[in-house]
Design an enzyme around this catalytic site. Structure first.
Site, PDB file in Angstrom:
ATOM      1  N   ASP A  16      12.128   5.912 -18.982  1.00 44.85           N
ATOM      2  CA  ASP A  16      12.354   5.984 -20.440  1.00 44.85           C
ATOM      3  C   ASP A  16      14.024   5.460 -20.310  1.00 44.85           C
ATOM      4  O   ASP A  16      14.670   5.016 -19.446  1.00 44.85           O
ATOM      5  CB  ASP A  16      12.069   7.314 -21.320  1.00 44.85           C
ATOM      6  CG  ASP A  16      13.022   8.463 -20.576  1.00 44.85           C
ATOM      7  OD1 ASP A  16      14.006   8.139 -20.015  1.00 44.85           O
ATOM      8  OD2 ASP A  16      12.619   9.602 -20.747  1.00 44.85           O
TER       9      ASP A  16
ATOM     10  N   TYR B 143      10.794  12.785 -21.495  1.00 43.31           N
ATOM     11  CA  TYR B 143       9.990  12.811 -20.203  1.00 43.31           C
ATOM     12  C   TYR B 143       8.770  11.754 -20.031  1.00 43.31           C
ATOM     13  O   TYR B 143       7.890  12.094 -19.475  1.00 43.31           O
ATOM     14  CB  TYR B 143       9.452  14.356 -19.895  1.00 43.31           C
ATOM     15  CG  TYR B 143      10.689  15.131 -19.729  1.00 43.31           C
ATOM     16  CD1 TYR B 143      11.300  15.238 -18.685  1.00 43.31           C
ATOM     17  CD2 TYR B 143      10.810  15.952 -20.934  1.00 43.31           C
ATOM     18  CE1 TYR B 143      12.333  16.460 -18.515  1.00 43.31           C
ATOM     19  CE2 TYR B 143      11.892  17.180 -20.628  1.00 43.31           C
ATOM     20  CZ  TYR B 143      12.725  17.165 -19.685  1.00 43.31           C
ATOM     21  OH  TYR B 143      13.750  18.083 -19.562  1.00 43.31           O
ATOM     22  N   ALA B 144       8.942  10.697 -20.571  1.00 46.70           N
ATOM     23  CA  ALA B 144       7.993   9.641 -20.578  1.00 46.70           C
ATOM     24  C   ALA B 144       8.063   9.087 -19.235  1.00 46.70           C
ATOM     25  O   ALA B 144       6.937   7.915 -19.243  1.00 46.70           O
ATOM     26  CB  ALA B 144       8.351   8.438 -21.546  1.00 46.70           C
ATOM     27  N   ASN B 145       8.820   9.149 -18.417  1.00 42.20           N
ATOM     28  CA  ASN B 145       8.890   8.514 -16.809  1.00 42.20           C
ATOM     29  C   ASN B 145       7.535   8.515 -16.154  1.00 42.20           C
ATOM     30  O   ASN B 145       6.886   9.896 -16.080  1.00 42.20           O
ATOM     31  CB  ASN B 145      10.044   9.219 -16.163  1.00 42.20           C
ATOM     32  CG  ASN B 145      11.239   9.209 -16.923  1.00 42.20           C
ATOM     33  OD1 ASN B 145      11.596   8.351 -17.577  1.00 42.20           O
ATOM     34  ND2 ASN B 145      11.785  10.590 -17.296  1.00 42.20           N
TER      35      ASN B 145
ATOM     36  N   HIS C 164       9.904  18.193 -12.962  1.00 42.46           N
ATOM     37  CA  HIS C 164      10.934  17.253 -13.092  1.00 42.46           C
ATOM     38  C   HIS C 164      11.923  17.127 -11.738  1.00 42.46           C
ATOM     39  O   HIS C 164      12.100  15.919 -11.323  1.00 42.46           O
ATOM     40  CB  HIS C 164      11.850  17.670 -14.370  1.00 42.46           C
ATOM     41  CG  HIS C 164      13.061  16.660 -14.482  1.00 42.46           C
ATOM     42  ND1 HIS C 164      12.780  15.550 -15.176  1.00 42.46           N
ATOM     43  CD2 HIS C 164      14.303  16.826 -14.294  1.00 42.46           C
ATOM     44  CE1 HIS C 164      13.857  14.891 -15.199  1.00 42.46           C
ATOM     45  NE2 HIS C 164      14.813  15.534 -14.795  1.00 42.46           N
TER      46      HIS C 164
ATOM     47  N   HIS D  80       0.809  -1.224   0.001  1.00 40.43           N
ATOM     48  CA  HIS D  80       0.023  -0.107  -0.059  1.00 40.43           C
ATOM     49  C   HIS D  80       0.943   1.287  -0.032  1.00 40.43           C
ATOM     50  O   HIS D  80       1.747   1.496   0.779  1.00 40.43           O
ATOM     51  CB  HIS D  80      -0.958  -0.166   1.297  1.00 40.43           C
ATOM     52  CG  HIS D  80      -1.834   1.183   1.319  1.00 40.43           C
ATOM     53  ND1 HIS D  80      -2.799   1.406   0.427  1.00 40.43           N
ATOM     54  CD2 HIS D  80      -1.961   2.002   2.317  1.00 40.43           C
ATOM     55  CE1 HIS D  80      -3.460   2.569   0.742  1.00 40.43           C
ATOM     56  NE2 HIS D  80      -2.935   2.865   2.040  1.00 40.43           N
TER      57      HIS D  80
END
Length: 129
Positions: A28, A121-123, A99, A20
């Site tokens: 990326d 920035y696909a994280n 970021h 939890h």
């Protein structure tokens, strides 16, 4: 033998240890190494697999309460790319943050799954419900 769902034993082990409000990072290809957290590197070549492909594999097996993404993702990618992420997350709250704030969350994650995604920035940080 596992016949469906996630087949990668390292990813399965990582997800099995999430409790939890714990988090997992799906990153990326350019995401920096964080030596203090376990990293499962799935990157093969450019965009194989992508963050969204990994997210699609995880969603049916993992209860997600929130997803954190970087504000810069919305700034540097086209509206269609941003909308595609929103479509993938469905009703799960998607929280965009700078970021710098995003990176502060990373050391607290149970682990990190690195992809071959070249989308800037696909994280994502997946927080369990």
């Amino acid at each position: 033998m596992i016949r469906t769902g996630i087949l990668n034993p390292a990813v399965l082990s990582l997800l099995a240890r999430v409790r939890h409000t714990n988090t997992v990072v799906v990153a990326d290809r350019g995401f920096p190494l964080w030596p203090q957290i376990e990293t499962v590197d799935l990157s093969l070549v450019d965009d194989v697999p992508t963050v969204r492909q990994v997210l699609d594999a995880i969603l049916p097996q993992y209860v997600i309460g929130r997803i954190f993404a970087e504000e810069e993702f919305r700034q540097v990618n086209s509206p269609s790319v941003v909308e595609a992420l929103r479509d993938h997350t469905g009703a799960i709250p998607l929280v965009f943050e700078p970021h710098v704030e995003f990176k502060r969350r990373v050391p607290h994650a149970i682990g990190l799954i690195r992809t071959g995604d070249s989308t800037p920035y696909a994280n994502l940080i997946l927080e369990s419900a």
